[in-house]
Design a protein around this motif. Structure first.
Motif, mmCIF file in Angstrom:
data_model
loop_
_atom_site.group_PDB
_atom_site.id
_atom_site.type_symbol
_atom_site.label_atom_id
_atom_site.label_comp_id
_atom_site.label_asym_id
_atom_site.label_seq_id
_atom_site.Cartn_x
_atom_site.Cartn_y
_atom_site.Cartn_z
ATOM 1 N N GLY A 120 39.105 43.441 43.271
ATOM 2 C CA GLY A 120 40.836 42.894 43.013
ATOM 3 C C GLY A 120 41.396 42.300 44.319
ATOM 4 O O GLY A 120 41.511 41.010 44.195
ATOM 5 N N MET A 121 41.076 42.733 45.399
ATOM 6 C CA MET A 121 40.798 42.513 46.851
ATOM 7 C C MET A 121 40.235 40.965 47.044
ATOM 8 O O MET A 121 41.848 40.175 47.716
ATOM 9 N N VAL A 126 42.493 34.241 45.006
ATOM 10 C CA VAL A 126 41.666 32.891 43.927
ATOM 11 C C VAL A 126 41.953 33.267 42.607
ATOM 12 O O VAL A 126 42.293 31.629 41.694
ATOM 13 N N HIS A 127 43.056 34.089 42.195
ATOM 14 C CA HIS A 127 43.176 34.425 40.658
ATOM 15 C C HIS A 127 44.554 33.482 40.297
ATOM 16 O O HIS A 127 44.739 32.936 39.670
ATOM 17 N N ARG A 128 45.042 33.915 41.390
ATOM 18 C CA ARG A 128 46.569 33.866 41.614
ATOM 19 C C ARG A 128 46.494 32.007 41.627
ATOM 20 O O ARG A 128 47.068 31.120 40.721
ATOM 21 N N ALA A 129 45.965 31.150 42.598
ATOM 22 C CA ALA A 129 45.452 29.813 42.188
ATOM 23 C C ALA A 129 44.866 29.535 41.005
ATOM 24 O O ALA A 129 45.657 28.244 40.390
ATOM 25 N N ALA A 191 48.900 43.739 39.820
ATOM 26 C CA ALA A 191 49.188 42.828 40.619
ATOM 27 C C ALA A 191 50.593 43.258 40.326
ATOM 28 O O ALA A 191 51.356 43.409 40.978
ATOM 29 N N LEU A 192 51.132 44.186 38.861
ATOM 30 C CA LEU A 192 51.799 44.709 38.650
ATOM 31 C C LEU A 192 51.591 46.180 39.487
ATOM 32 O O LEU A 192 52.992 46.101 40.431
ATOM 33 N N LEU A 193 50.438 47.225 39.974
ATOM 34 C CA LEU A 193 50.857 47.892 40.459
ATOM 35 C C LEU A 193 50.711 47.715 42.259
ATOM 36 O O LEU A 193 50.726 48.661 43.386
ATOM 37 N N VAL A 194 49.698 47.128 42.044
ATOM 38 C CA VAL A 194 49.686 46.568 43.776
ATOM 39 C C VAL A 194 50.191 45.797 44.676
ATOM 40 O O VAL A 194 50.916 46.153 45.669
ATOM 41 N N THR A 195 50.880 44.443 43.788
ATOM 42 C CA THR A 195 51.259 44.011 44.754
ATOM 43 C C THR A 195 52.808 43.947 44.310
ATOM 44 O O THR A 195 54.125 43.787 45.911
ATOM 45 N N GLU A 196 52.986 44.117 43.864
ATOM 46 C CA GLU A 196 54.530 44.279 43.058
ATOM 47 C C GLU A 196 55.480 45.855 43.243
ATOM 48 O O GLU A 196 57.028 45.905 43.578
ATOM 49 N N ALA A 201 45.238 50.161 47.390
ATOM 50 C CA ALA A 201 43.447 49.670 47.008
ATOM 51 C C ALA A 201 42.858 51.113 46.019
ATOM 52 O O ALA A 201 42.441 51.788 45.396
ATOM 53 N N GLU A 202 43.303 51.805 47.539
ATOM 54 C CA GLU A 202 42.076 53.258 47.232
ATOM 55 C C GLU A 202 43.227 53.982 45.375
ATOM 56 O O GLU A 202 42.873 55.218 45.287
ATOM 57 N N ARG A 203 44.409 54.209 45.867
ATOM 58 C CA ARG A 203 45.353 54.477 44.905
ATOM 59 C C ARG A 203 45.072 54.425 43.729
ATOM 60 O O ARG A 203 45.104 54.763 42.412
#
Length: 218
Positions: A120-121, A126-129, A191-196, A201-203
């Motif tokens: 995911g990192m 790339v996924h956003r693009a 994206a909901l948990l990490v970005t927003e 990443a560990e959590r």
């Protein structure tokens, strides 16, 4: 009278290791440039000429080393998934082999959750693009659908692998298991948990493993 006149000798194919390494370096530079520009500017606002300039090569070199913009995006996705410079089929990926070798459902899910967090990192920009490009580019829309379907198929293989351990809840079908894991290993869920929400990443990896164990195992 026999014809003993010989034609020109057949041209032997020869690949110089130096030339091959130069081509690999050029390809890596092109993909890195595309990754940075797609993340900074977006897919639509990044012409091939900008990728060429960032990589320090000619436009024709971008086409010959990787391809058109949709192929650039495909290769970025494949290399982000594999964590290498090349696309790697799912059964040959290191983390897949570790998951398959694990003997308990819990261990398999913990290994897979850690892999999802790591991938995911690499995948996030790339996924956003891709999500942006899929709105206006038919090739990219097809690519996004293809990646999603491939991921779903791989989750059915994971579900069958978990079933073989005897640890799954008996009231869940393989399709149920596959759908739950497929939804939670998605870029959108991350994206909901990490970005927003700002999770590390560990959590995120620990949460996925714990949630899957609680949801799926007996």
């Amino acid at each position: 009278m026999a014809d003993d006149v010989k034609g020109p000798p057949a041209r032997r194919r020869y690949t110089s290791p130096v030339r091959a390494e130069q081509a690999a370096r050029t390809r890596r530079a092109v993909l890195q440039a595309a990754r940075e520009l797609f993340a900074d500017r977006g897919y639509a606002a990044t012409p091939i000429s900008a990728v060429a300039d960032r990589a320090g090569v000619a436009v024709d070199t971008v086409y010959s080393s990787v391809g058109r913009k949709p192929e650039l995006l495909r290769q970025l996705l494949e290399t982000a998934i594999s964590g290498t410079d090349e696309a790697v089929p799912a059964p040959e990926r290191d983390y897949v082999q570790r998951v398959r070798a694990a003997t308990s459902g819990r261990e398999k899910l913990e290994l897979y959750a850690a892999a999802v967090a790591a991938i995911g990192m690499r995948m996030a920009p790339v996924h956003r693009a891709l999500a942006e490009a899929a709105l206006t580019d038919d090739d990219c829309a097809q690519l996004r659908a293809e990646i999603s379907a491939r991921r779903a198929a791989n989750m059915r293989l994971l579900a069958a692998d978990l079933r073989a351990t005897g640890d799954l809840r008996p009231d869940l079908t393989d399709d149920d298991v596959a759908d739950v894991v497929w939804s939670m290993n998605s870029a959108e869920y991350r994206a909901l948990l990490v970005t927003e929400r700002g999770w590390s990443a560990e959590r995120y990896a620990a949460w996925l493993a714990d949630a899957w164990v609680r949801l799926l195992l007996a």
